[in-house]
Scaffold this active site. Structure first.
Site, PDB file in Angstrom:
ATOM      1  N   CYS A   8      48.945  41.622  49.084  1.00  0.00           N
ATOM      2  CA  CYS A   8      48.647  40.202  48.789  1.00  0.00           C
ATOM      3  C   CYS A   8      49.190  39.785  47.419  1.00  0.00           C
ATOM      4  O   CYS A   8      50.196  39.088  47.318  1.00  0.00           O
ATOM      5  CB  CYS A   8      47.143  39.931  48.845  1.00  0.00           C
ATOM      6  N   ASP A 120      41.330  38.827  43.810  1.00  0.00           N
ATOM      7  CA  ASP A 120      41.724  39.398  45.104  1.00  0.00           C
ATOM      8  C   ASP A 120      41.454  38.377  46.215  1.00  0.00           C
ATOM      9  O   ASP A 120      40.310  37.993  46.433  1.00  0.00           O
ATOM     10  CB  ASP A 120      40.886  40.670  45.318  1.00  0.00           C
TER      11      ASP A 120
HETATM   12  P1  4NP Z   1      45.864  43.052  47.170  1.00  0.00           P
HETATM   13  O1  4NP Z   1      44.710  42.657  48.191  1.00  0.00           O
HETATM   14  O2  4NP Z   1      45.291  44.126  46.271  1.00  0.00           O
HETATM   15  O3  4NP Z   1      46.129  41.774  46.452  1.00  0.00           O
HETATM   16  O4  4NP Z   1      47.025  43.536  48.008  1.00  0.00           O
HETATM   17  C1  4NP Z   1      43.987  43.588  48.934  1.00  0.00           C
HETATM   18  C2  4NP Z   1      44.520  44.081  50.103  1.00  0.00           C
HETATM   19  C3  4NP Z   1      43.788  44.963  50.880  1.00  0.00           C
HETATM   20  C4  4NP Z   1      42.540  45.352  50.451  1.00  0.00           C
HETATM   21  C5  4NP Z   1      42.019  44.862  49.273  1.00  0.00           C
HETATM   22  C6  4NP Z   1      42.748  43.984  48.511  1.00  0.00           C
HETATM   23  N1  4NP Z   1      41.783  46.243  51.258  1.00  0.00           N
HETATM   24  O5  4NP Z   1      40.616  46.507  50.900  1.00  0.00           O
HETATM   25  O6  4NP Z   1      42.280  46.729  52.290  1.00  0.00           O
END
Ligand code: 4NP
Length: 159
Positions: A8, A120
């Site tokens: 993300c 997030d």
């Molecule tokens: P990112 O978001 O760190 O911005 O890529 C996330 C993607 C997946 C997860 C958590 C945050 N997950 O828990 O799977």
């Protein structure tokens, strides 16, 4: 650019930085990549919601592929920029002591925002993905101005 999953925030930040650099800072020579501190999504394309939100602003994330941070990254990159405090802490722990000063928060480069973290968006909605774009666009411009002003006009002059 480093987040937790590399699906993300950090692929968005990578695409944003690459495009803004090419269009607005052609004098800055830059190598950009992204990775996650976790291994959950290794090999995955960016989250569809991140791809869609980015595409609407002209950023292409579709070709990116998630990977996990590795120790060589602390040698290869002059700056290793974390999206939030938790990833900052994990990166500092992973980094060889002599490379720890290369690890910073991305939003250090957008002090006008008075924010430290790119939140997030994984369990959020469309507005959260828009916020990731707003924050990473501001920080990308701040970072590129800082690199342009740094000795040698490279990120090595900042860390
Ligand atoms: P990112 O978001 O760190 O911005 O890529 C996330 C993607 C997946 C997860 C958590 C945050 N997950 O828990 O799977």
């Amino acid at each position: 650019m480093v987040c937790l999953g590399n699906i993300c925030r950090s692929p968005t930040a990578e695409a944003v930085l690459r495009r803004i650099a090419a269009r607005e800072f052609p004098d800055v020579d830059l190598e950009v990549d992204s990775a996650g501190t976790a291994d959950y999504h290794i090999g995955a394309a960016p989250d569809e919601r991140a791809q869609r939100a980015g595409h609407a602003r002209g950023y292409e994330l579709g070709t990116l592929c998630a990977r996990q941070v590795e120790r060589a990254d602390f040698e290869r990159f002059d700056l290793v920029l974390a999206m939030d405090e938790s990833n900052l802490e994990n990166l500092r722990r992973l980094a060889p002591p002599a490379r720890r000063q290369r690890v910073r928060l991305l939003l250090d480069f957008a002090p006008q925002l008075a924010r430290r973290e790119v939140p997030d968006p994984y369990y959020g909605g469309a507005a959260d993905f828009e916020e990731v774009l707003d924050l990473t666009e501001a920080a990308a411009r701040g970072l590129l101005v800082a690199i342009r002003l740094a000795p040698g006009r490279t990120a090595a002059g900042i860390a």
